[in-house]
Design an enzyme around this catalytic site. Structure first.
Site, PDB file in Angstrom:
ATOM      1  N   TYR A 139       2.137   2.740   5.788  1.00 44.08           N
ATOM      2  CA  TYR A 139       0.720   2.828   6.138  1.00 44.08           C
ATOM      3  C   TYR A 139       0.171   4.239   5.997  1.00 44.08           C
ATOM      4  CZ  TYR A 139       0.244  -1.886   8.018  1.00 44.08           C
ATOM      5  OH  TYR A 139       0.148  -3.239   8.156  1.00 44.08           O
ATOM      6  N   LYS A 189      15.520  -2.945   6.112  1.00 49.42           N
ATOM      7  CA  LYS A 189      16.063  -3.336   4.813  1.00 49.42           C
ATOM      8  C   LYS A 189      17.035  -2.247   4.374  1.00 49.42           C
ATOM      9  CE  LYS A 189      15.370  -6.178   2.137  1.00 49.42           C
ATOM     10  NZ  LYS A 189      16.265  -7.350   1.862  1.00 49.42           N
ATOM     11  N   ASP A 221      14.336  -9.576   6.293  1.00 43.95           N
ATOM     12  CA  ASP A 221      14.132 -10.902   5.705  1.00 43.95           C
ATOM     13  C   ASP A 221      14.882 -11.964   6.517  1.00 43.95           C
ATOM     14  OD1 ASP A 221      16.491  -9.742   4.820  1.00 43.95           O
ATOM     15  OD2 ASP A 221      16.350 -10.481   2.761  1.00 43.95           O
ATOM     16  N   ASP A 245       4.205  -5.571  11.103  1.00 37.83           N
ATOM     17  CA  ASP A 245       2.931  -6.238  10.819  1.00 37.83           C
ATOM     18  C   ASP A 245       3.207  -7.671  10.371  1.00 37.83           C
ATOM     19  OD1 ASP A 245       0.126  -6.460  10.308  1.00 37.83           O
ATOM     20  OD2 ASP A 245       0.559  -6.230   8.171  1.00 37.83           O
ATOM     21  N   ASP A 249       2.724 -11.481  12.666  1.00 31.27           N
ATOM     22  CA  ASP A 249       1.881 -12.630  12.292  1.00 31.27           C
ATOM     23  C   ASP A 249       2.732 -13.901  12.243  1.00 31.27           C
ATOM     24  OD1 ASP A 249      -0.344 -11.004  11.992  1.00 31.27           O
ATOM     25  OD2 ASP A 249      -0.953 -11.905  10.090  1.00 31.27           O
TER      26      ASP A 249
HETATM   27  C1  IPM Z   1      -2.698  -5.517  12.502  1.00 29.46           C
HETATM   28  C2  IPM Z   1      -3.637  -5.610  11.340  1.00 29.46           C
HETATM   29  C3  IPM Z   1      -3.867  -4.223  10.781  1.00 29.46           C
HETATM   30  C4  IPM Z   1      -2.524  -3.706  10.286  1.00 29.46           C
HETATM   31  C5  IPM Z   1      -4.928  -4.124   9.680  1.00 29.46           C
HETATM   32  C6  IPM Z   1      -6.270  -4.625  10.161  1.00 29.46           C
HETATM   33  C7  IPM Z   1      -5.049  -2.736   9.124  1.00 29.46           C
HETATM   34  O1  IPM Z   1      -3.150  -6.494  10.398  1.00 29.46           O
HETATM   35  O2  IPM Z   1      -3.002  -4.777  13.458  1.00 29.46           O
HETATM   36  O3  IPM Z   1      -1.675  -6.194  12.487  1.00 29.46           O
HETATM   37  O4  IPM Z   1      -2.103  -4.000   9.145  1.00 29.46           O
HETATM   38  O5  IPM Z   1      -1.871  -2.988  11.038  1.00 29.46           O
HETATM   39 MG    MG Z   2      -1.409  -7.532  10.994  1.00 28.79          MG
END
Ligand code: IPM
Ligand code: MG
Length: 361
Positions: A139, A189, A221, A245, A249
């Site tokens: 990032y 990884k 993974d 990240d 999700d």
């Molecule tokens: C998160 C989001 C952010 C990230 C984006 C909005 C930049 O996906 O906080 O998980 O990738 O960190």
């Molecule tokens: Mg995210």
């Protein structure tokens, strides 16, 4: 006791809708709140030309904690070359406040077992935390960028970590695990990436200092697979920025929806209350497809506010109360669209927050 000085940065899309409900929940707790609010993200770009205006940044730096909605707008997603992007607001805040540790707790609520796309017998009892490194890695690594002209363009991202950056995150992982189920899984990884090998080396040194914590390495993974196969086997998953990240999700599906997952981003700086300064945001994004309709699930944002009470203000009882009220609202059948089973009655953003507020006392 000083006031709870909170910078409220609602952002874009459903950010303002869910943020307003979290603020109402905080107000219902009768705390001595001092709220400051500012635009960030796409709305700030439209108004000022930058995603994180100086005034918003100052407000965040001066606050004891930051409540953050979401940023992102469809216009910018379509343009790969846009030099100014809404996401710069959140990335800039994380960096400026040195919020290196991102806690993303994932819980399977009994009332929501059917909301998960996974089998109830798999998700039942899931209670884990993804501890994501937040201020380094791909990032923020340089060089980064696209160069050249079509059809010969090239792009580069850089994943870079210093030992100090890894160590402070791993210390947080071991400390967290000590107060929970005493297990740390470090996902990397290391078979492909030098940064992964550094993470492993640093983690192996530290594990000696935490003999009461079970430690394991796992390839990221494989971790993504085990998360779906046996989520109960995890306690704290410590990992670098990008993997965190992605894994978070994925893990949100264990609790039924992205609309259920809160997060806390913490640094080592203490606020006026003597607790960690932090930024609290739901993990879901701006969700423009449902923005402005009053149907977004506010629970991730409300649970983020609960994390704020716990981590930045030491108000553990208040935090518990909010979390219990959320559980009761779910147990009593309140569902926003994202967590409703087919045919189940749904409520809007405001009604869901009302249901939580009614159950605070
Ligand atoms: C998160 C989001 C952010 C990230 C984006 C909005 C930049 O996906 O906080 O998980 O990738 O960190
Ligand atoms: Mg995210």
């Amino acid at each position: 006791m000083p006031t709870l000085r909170i910078a409220v940065l609602p952002g874009d899309g459903i950010g303002p809708e869910v943020c307003a409900e979290a603020v109402r929940v905080l107000q219902a707790l009768n705390l001595d709140l001092e709220l400051h609010t500012a635009d960030v993200g796409g709305c700030a770009i439209k108004a000022t030309g930058v995603a994180l205006p100086e005034t918003a940044l100052r407000m965040a730096l001066d606050a004891d904690a930051v409540l953050f909605g979401a940023v992102g707008t469809p216009e910018f997603d379509r343009d790969p070359h846009a030099p100014v992007r809404p996401e710069q607001a959140i990335l800039g805040l994380r960096k400026a406040l040195d919020l290196f540790a991102n806690l993303r707790p994932v819980k399977a609520y009994d009332a929501l077992l059917d909301a998960s796309p996974l089998k109830p017998e798999i998700v039942r009892g899931t209670d884990l935390i993804i501890l994501r490194e937040l201020t380094a890695g791909a990032y923020f690594g340089k060089p980064q960028g696209i160069s050249g002209e079509p059809p010969n363009r090239s792009a580069v991202d850089t994943t870079a970590y210093t030992e100090a950056e890894v160590r402070r995150l791993m210390i947080m992982a071991f400390e967290l695990a000590r107060g929970r189920k005493r297990k740390v899984t470090q996902a990397d990884k290391a078979n492909v990436m030098a940064t992964g090998r550094l993470w492993r080396a640093v983690a192996h040194e530290l594990r000696e200092e935490y003999p009461e914590v079970t430690y394991e390495d796992m390839y990221a993974d494989a971790c993504s697979m085990h998360l779906l196969r046996n989520p109960r086997s995890f306690d704290v998953i410590a990992t670098e920025n990008l993997f965190g990240d992605i894994l978070s999700d994925e893990a949100s599906m264990l609790s039924g929806s992205m609309g259920m997952l809160p997060s806390a981003s913490l640094g080592d700086t203490l606020n006026r209350h003597g607790y960690r300064r932090g930024l609290y945001e739901p993990i879901h994004g701006a969700a423009h497809d449902i923005a402005g309709q009053g149907i977004a699930n506010p629970l991730a944002m409300i649970l983020s506010a609960a994390m704020m009470l716990r981590w930045s203000f030491g108000l553990r009882e208040h935090a518990d109360r909010v979390e219990r009220a959320v559980e009761r609202a779910l147990a009593d059948g309140f569902r926003c669209r994202d967590i409703a089973a087919p045919g189940e009655r749904t409520v809007g953003t405001r009604e869901m927050a009302d249901a939580v507020i009614e159950r605070l006392h």
